[in-house]
Design an enzyme around this catalytic site. Structure first.
Site, PDB file in Angstrom:
ATOM      1  N   GLU A 107      -0.374   4.944  -7.726  1.00  0.00           N
ATOM      2  CA  GLU A 107      -0.086   5.803  -6.584  1.00  0.00           C
ATOM      3  C   GLU A 107       1.294   6.418  -6.823  1.00  0.00           C
ATOM      4  O   GLU A 107       2.254   5.711  -7.139  1.00  0.00           O
ATOM      5  CB  GLU A 107      -0.084   4.946  -5.308  1.00  0.00           C
TER       6      GLU A 107
ATOM      7  N   ARG B  18     -16.554   2.488  -2.921  1.00  0.00           N
ATOM      8  CA  ARG B  18     -15.709   1.916  -1.875  1.00  0.00           C
ATOM      9  C   ARG B  18     -16.135   0.467  -1.756  1.00  0.00           C
ATOM     10  O   ARG B  18     -17.224   0.179  -1.271  1.00  0.00           O
ATOM     11  CB  ARG B  18     -15.921   2.673  -0.563  1.00  0.00           C
TER      12      ARG B  18
ATOM     13  N   LYS C 143       0.867  -1.171   0.000  1.00  0.00           N
ATOM     14  CA  LYS C 143       0.000   0.000   0.000  1.00  0.00           C
ATOM     15  C   LYS C 143       0.906   1.224   0.000  1.00  0.00           C
ATOM     16  O   LYS C 143       1.496   1.588   1.010  1.00  0.00           O
ATOM     17  CB  LYS C 143      -0.887   0.009   1.238  1.00  0.00           C
TER      18      LYS C 143
ATOM     19  N   LYS D  50      -7.884  -2.525   2.787  1.00  0.00           N
ATOM     20  CA  LYS D  50      -6.601  -1.975   3.213  1.00  0.00           C
ATOM     21  C   LYS D  50      -6.297  -2.376   4.648  1.00  0.00           C
ATOM     22  O   LYS D  50      -7.204  -2.441   5.481  1.00  0.00           O
ATOM     23  CB  LYS D  50      -6.603  -0.458   3.065  1.00  0.00           C
TER      24      LYS D  50
END
Ligand code: ATP
Length: 574
Positions: free
Chosen positions: A302, A419, A252, A425
């Site tokens: 990301e 979502r 992550k 996560k």
């Protein structure tokens, strides 16, 4: 269509807080709305363009006051005084126009087309004399407006419509208007909105009254789409239970979502709030051109900042400077380099592939990207059913200075804007709450001239409601230089952001529009009668400005209550 009709609709919507009633009112209106007037779909949420557009009306209270004054012949200071008393600039305009109507007999007709036309000119104005030109455009509308029209016109201008219509109301109303007995319609309409971010386009398709038509709305290269978001679990075991085995585990990466569009050599980069940041990241554009195969591709990734010398990953504050910076981009590019970690592909060679299972999309990511560490890489990933291996992977992620891991179901599609329960996560600790600043107080002594303490709020249980959870004045720096070293937010910066969005003043205290989002750490949460949420954060500290975070996604009351129950503490600052 006459603007009067729209003003009456706003008025009916405002008069009820019940969702079903709102849906009833709006669906009747939509049934009659013609193709010609479909821009009304934007006006319904106080906008003039689709959600993906960056053009905003952006009129300050001060400019609106001047325009009201000019169109009603009342002085600025009188308008200001009335505003302080009434608290709603729209109501002030309504009252003053009403009084003026009694004096004069002129009457004009205002159409929706004319309103849109003038409002759309506002963001285009630049350079010298801009404010005066804006005032003229607004005055032109206000002098033709009836009192009720003036009310909603002014509220639209200052971005505060107050009729309680959100995307969900629009979705439900479209479903009721065009697919009355189809239970799946709201879901299908939401999907279409998430893909296109354009309610007028969705309205167009709904009018065909054939639900299959909606499926034709697809994402388009170059037009931003909403990112899919993750739910949270606390342990790997919980993750496997929710997703089944095997599943994918990925690092992550912290911190900033970037959705990349590539159409041949044309590259566009969007944040998760649909902001186009292509200009701010010229080196990323080059990486995509060089290291990503495919004629037309949309990637989800990301961006991570790293230290050039130590190659260690750095924090959000670092990279957030790059998002905000419009000038001297090269210098910053050199000082704050980024690495792009790609974890999904949504579109490939002319086709949307969001409905393909994640395992196929993940494979494709690895086929089309040539890894170049510290430039662009595919996300670190394992696919496993083994909890022990998963734990090792998690530990490795933390050791690597990442925030945790994301667990993903291998068969799942990509749902823009949702979502979802198939992307989970796991973070090492819960450090912050993202909160919105709703008030501030001017400082004393060396902090006079700045706002020095800030009231932060979470989302309440009702839509559009924000509840205060504390006052924070630490974590913010006084000097711009120390901001440069520590990558902190400064009082000056917050003061500049607050001034144009003040709604009410009382002595040193101001109340502002909920726009500025900050990440706040705290030692613990306690019950408190001092704030209207009933809770207060102890020792809060601002850690970052969250320019990337939409207001809809800040912490809500449940999160605060849950945190209290769990007695979670943030030992770092405790
Ligand atoms: P959220 O994004 O869930 O609203 P947030 O902004 O606080 O909350 P986190 O809770 O820290 O973010 O985690 C979710 C985010 O992690 C995603 O939105 C995405 O930007 C990021 N992310 C990092 N690595 C990955 C990955 N490998 N796969 C998917 N998302 C990732």
């Amino acid at each position: 269509m006459l603007y009067q009709e729209l003003a009456e609709l706003y008025n009916r919507l405002e008069s009820t807080t019940k969702r079903l009633e709102k849906t009833e009112i709006l669906s009747k209106f939509l049934k009659k709305l013609s193709d010609e007037d479909k821009d009304v779909m934007y006006l319904l949420v106080g906008k003039i363009y689709p959600e993906y557009s960056e053009k905003e009306i952006g009129i300050s209270n001060q400019t609106a006051i001047k325009a009201i004054s000019k169109s009603t012949g009342v002085t600025d200071s009188k308008v200001l005084e009335m505003w302080k008393k009434i608290g709603d600039l729209g109501e002030v305009a309504k009252k003053l126009i009403q009084e003026k109507k009694q004096r004069t007999l002129t009457s004009h007709v205002l159409t929706v087309k004319k309103v849109i036309e003038n409002l759309r000119k506002l963001p285009e104005l630049e350079g010298k004399g801009t404010v005066d030109k804006k005032i003229s455009l607004i005055t032109e509308l206000l002098t033709s407006a009836e009192p009720l029209e003036a009310l909603y016109l002014v509220r639209t201008l200052i971005g505060d419509l107050r009729i309680g219509t959100q995307e969900s109301t629009i979705r439900e109303s479209l479903a009721k208007a065009f697919f009355e007995n189809d239970e799946d319609a709201p879901e299908k309409i939401q999907e279409a909105i998430d893909k296109s971010n354009d309610t007028a386009e969705v309205f167009d398709y709904c009018r065909k009254r054939d639900i299959k038509e909606l499926e034709k709305i697809s994402m388009q290269i170059g037009k931003p789409i909403k990112a899919m978001l993750a739910q949270k679990v606390s342990t790997i075991k919980e993750g496997f239970e929710a997703l089944g085995k095997p599943c994918a585990l990925e690092y992550k990466y912290d911190v900033f979502r970037l959705i990349i569009h590539k159409k041949n050599s044309e590259i566009k980069l969007f944040t998760r709030s649909l902001e186009n940041v292509t200009k701010q990241f010229p080196e990323v554009v080059e990486y995509i051109k060089q290291f990503v195969k495919g004629n037309s591709v949309i990637l989800d990734s990301e961006a991570v900042g790293y230290d050039k010398k130590t190659k260690r990953y750095t924090s959000f504050q670092h990279i957030s400077q790059r998002i905000r910076r419009k000038y001297h981009i090269e210098k910053l590019q050199d000082e704050l380099p980024v690495e792009i970690n790609v974890f999904d592909v949504l579109y490939y060679n002319g086709k949307s592939i969001i409905d393909k299972p994640f395992e196929e999309r993940a494979k494709l990511v690895r086929q089309i990207i040539t890894n170049h560490p510290y430039k662009i890489i595919s996300s670190k990933q394992i696919i496993t059913s083994d909890e022990k291996k998963a734990k090792e992977f998690y530990k490795a992620a933390l050791k690597n200075n990442q925030e945790g891991i994301i667990m993903k179901n291998l068969k799942a599609p990509y749902k823009p804007g949702r979502r979802v329960g198939y992307m989970l996560k796991i973070k090492s600790e819960d450090k912050d709450l993202d909160l919105v600043i709703t008030g501030a107080e001017y400082g004393k002594g060396k902090r006079s001239g700045w706002f020095s303490s800030f009231i932060v709020s979470c989302k309440g249980k009702n839509k559009g409601e924000y509840l205060e959870v504390g006052k924070v004045g630490t974590g913010i720096v006084e000097k711009e230089e120390s901001k440069k070293d520590n990558k902190k937010v400064s009082f000056q910066e917050l003061t500049d952001k607050i001034k144009p969005i003040i709604e009410k003043e009382d002595g040193k205290r101001v109340w502002i529009k909920p726009k500025i989002i900050v990440a706040v750490t705290y030692q613990e949460i306690q019950r408190s009668p001092n704030y209207n949420s009933g809770w207060a954060l102890r020792f809060p500290r601002v850690t970052a400005l969250r320019t990337d975070k939409p207001l809809l996604e800040i912490a809500d009351l449940n999160e605060i209550e849950k945190d209290f129950k769990n007695k979670k503490r943030n030992w770092k600052f405790g």
